[in-house]
Design a protein around this motif. Sequence first.
Motif, PDB file in Angstrom:
ATOM      1  N   ASP A   1      32.445  28.958  39.367  1.00 12.73           N
ATOM      2  CA  ASP A   1      33.117  29.518  40.536  1.00 12.73           C
ATOM      3  C   ASP A   1      34.566  29.033  40.598  1.00 12.73           C
ATOM      4  O   ASP A   1      35.467  29.774  40.946  1.00 12.73           O
TER       5      ASP A   1
ATOM      6  N   PHE B   1      37.296  31.868  40.597  1.00 16.64           N
ATOM      7  CA  PHE B   1      37.829  32.167  41.933  1.00 16.64           C
ATOM      8  C   PHE B   1      38.770  31.090  42.475  1.00 16.64           C
ATOM      9  O   PHE B   1      39.946  31.347  42.710  1.00 16.64           O
TER      10      PHE B   1
ATOM     11  N   PHE C   1      41.290  32.035  45.294  1.00 11.81           N
ATOM     12  CA  PHE C   1      40.272  32.707  46.120  1.00 11.81           C
ATOM     13  C   PHE C   1      39.385  31.617  46.681  1.00 11.81           C
ATOM     14  O   PHE C   1      38.374  31.262  46.068  1.00 11.81           O
TER      15      PHE C   1
ATOM     16  N   ARG D   1      37.189  38.260  47.690  1.00  9.20           N
ATOM     17  CA  ARG D   1      36.041  38.048  46.800  1.00  9.20           C
ATOM     18  C   ARG D   1      35.075  39.236  46.840  1.00  9.20           C
ATOM     19  O   ARG D   1      34.344  39.475  45.879  1.00  9.20           O
TER      20      ARG D   1
ATOM     21  N   ASP E   1      32.815  41.096  43.422  1.00 10.69           N
ATOM     22  CA  ASP E   1      31.452  40.566  43.418  1.00 10.69           C
ATOM     23  C   ASP E   1      30.847  40.728  42.023  1.00 10.69           C
ATOM     24  O   ASP E   1      31.168  41.655  41.292  1.00 10.69           O
TER      25      ASP E   1
END
Length: 349
Positions: A142, A146, A151, A158, A162
């Motif tokens: 993650d 992101f 993010f 986000r 997905d």
Amino acid sequence: MADLKDRIEGLRKTFEAEAFKAGDAKSLEELRTTFLGRKKGHVTLLFEDLKAVPVEDKREAGRLVNAFKTFVQDGLAAVEGRVEETARVSDKATASRLDLTLPGRKIYVGAPHPLVLFQQEIENIFLGMGFAIEEGPEIETDYYNFEALNFPPHHPARDSWDTLYIKDDLLLRTHTSPVQIRVMEKKKPPIRIIIPGRVFRRETPDPTHLPMFMQIEGLVVDRGATFAHLKGTLEYFIRALFGEKIKVRFRPSFFPFTEPSAEVDIECIVCGGKDESCRVCGGTGWKEILGSGMVNPQVLKNVNIDPEEYSGWAFGLGIDRTAMFAYGITEMRHFYENDLRFLRQFGAK
Ligand SMILES: [Zn+2]
């Protein structure tokens, strides 16, 4: 009676000799006429002559002539079978005979996939401008996918990125951008790279969306890197790919990892902006092919590059979607269905 017996014996020998020689349909037919012909056939004449045989010998004579007739009919049937078999074998031989004057049959050995060819075309343009190629894992954390790209958890952006999760913290990467972070963690500027690769999104398949597709993105980090460099580089790239005369425009947009951000449109090469019902550009005359922008200073801070000293710019495009546009393909799935009729249209011979 002795005369008749001798005559039949002579004819039997003649028939056997002729039957042995008969090798085709024509000689078979001649043999049949000679012996069974209605007017002058030997067997017919024997039956005619039976009329003159004395009554007491008729029975025996009739038996002899009938037996000879059966012998001739059986013999002809055997010759017929042999003639047909000979014809069949010779047809086969003709069909399989090697004609050395014919051009050779090409053996299909395969070829690069159209998306690979298109990716290489893009790569070559950037390699020519001094970019290097970098790659990274398709399963990401993650953090790389992101958080390091600005993010934070619960960031609304986000939603449109997905994807499929392996575990809470492990996912299939939604873009090739995590590789930017991995490279910047290891290398100090100047950085000038392109990153091709497979990416994943939670998408329902339709003609222009699939849960897996190909992306290529670029990153430049250096002292004094400006939006002008970004614009000039992308314009050069687009002209190299689509031709000198193609019209290009930059349109403000938003990405969490770049600020300011711009989407890049090129004029619709399918309709030239002249068809209001064009399925490719929706009648606008423009087609978005790239996302780009100046690297957000927060992203540089995340990898310990001082945004006061360095600046950067980045861009990304979908290889599949750009190839669809370049080749005029309306179904993205064609690239992945492995239909040879489709694949052989692209460089595969
Ligand atoms: Zn159009």
